[in-house]
Write a protein that holds these residues in place. Sequence first.
Motif, short mmCIF file in Angstrom:
data_model
loop_
_atom_site.label_atom_id
_atom_site.label_comp_id
_atom_site.label_asym_id
_atom_site.label_seq_id
_atom_site.Cartn_x
_atom_site.Cartn_y
_atom_site.Cartn_z
N SER A 171 0.83 -1.20 0.00
CA SER A 171 0.00 0.00 0.00
C SER A 171 0.87 1.25 0.00
CB SER A 171 -0.94 0.01 1.20
OG SER A 171 -0.23 -0.04 2.42
N VAL A 172 2.14 1.13 0.40
CA VAL A 172 3.08 2.25 0.28
C VAL A 172 3.54 2.35 -1.17
CG1 VAL A 172 3.88 2.14 2.66
CG2 VAL A 172 5.02 0.75 0.92
N GLU A 173 3.87 3.55 -1.59
CA GLU A 173 4.24 3.80 -2.98
C GLU A 173 5.67 3.34 -3.25
OE1 GLU A 173 3.26 4.79 -6.79
OE2 GLU A 173 1.95 4.88 -5.03
N ILE A 174 5.84 2.39 -4.15
CA ILE A 174 7.17 1.93 -4.57
C ILE A 174 7.15 1.68 -6.07
CG2 ILE A 174 7.73 0.84 -2.35
CD1 ILE A 174 7.09 -1.85 -3.69
N ASP A 175 8.33 1.47 -6.64
CA ASP A 175 8.46 1.21 -8.08
C ASP A 175 9.15 -0.14 -8.27
OD1 ASP A 175 8.68 1.26 -10.81
OD2 ASP A 175 10.22 2.83 -10.87
N LEU A 176 8.38 -1.13 -8.69
CA LEU A 176 8.93 -2.47 -8.90
C LEU A 176 9.26 -2.76 -10.36
CD1 LEU A 176 6.53 -4.55 -6.59
CD2 LEU A 176 8.88 -3.88 -6.11
N VAL A 177 8.86 -1.87 -11.25
CA VAL A 177 9.01 -2.14 -12.69
C VAL A 177 10.45 -2.45 -13.11
CG1 VAL A 177 8.78 -1.12 -15.00
CG2 VAL A 177 6.93 -0.88 -13.32
#
Length: 211
Positions: free
Chosen positions: A107-113
């Motif tokens: 739910s926290v904003e992260i970038d997994l791309v």
Amino acid sequence: MIRKCKQHGYFRGELCPECDDEGRYVLDDEREERLGRFISGALRHFPEDVGLEMDSQGWVDMDLLCDIMKKRYKWGTTERLISLVESDRKGRYEIDGSFIRARYGHSVEIDLVPDYPENELPYLYYGVSQEEADMLLEDGITAVRQCYVHLSTSLDKAMQAASIHTENPVIFEIDAGSAQEDGIDIIVVNDNIVLVKSIPAEYISIKEAEE
């Protein structure tokens, strides 16, 4: 229950699925559940609240996490944390050297791309309630409570996931191939789950039940 086989490592259950050896006791069901809830919260939802600093890809320092965990649970050893990760059939977490993170469910904003491979399946699936179906067919699917929309790699998995929340789910078929050709990033985090920020309505249709 989590146990450890000398030959095949950590497993859940009474006997090693590879060789039927009973292995060595590591963690009972109650403590497994308690530790699992804590790790899920720390790595997916409120890292700062427990004293962790998370980077933009979701990684946190594993030694610091273990120190925090041990203050809360005297029995919370590093081995028990590793056993929880390595025996998890759903592949929720991963360890890389001295760092650990959740693979999905944030739910926290992260970038997994940047860290995961692109999806190669032409179609993916997503289950919703009857009440949601018309709205999402018109507006598209966007992550609300989580950072990413979680799509399923098979019709069965989508049905299982949706059935947790609704008795008679509608299953959407997502034209993933076309979406990716048009520049939408869809990434694979395990055999069953792929992630995307949003799916516009033009790539969504209802998957009709097969006779």
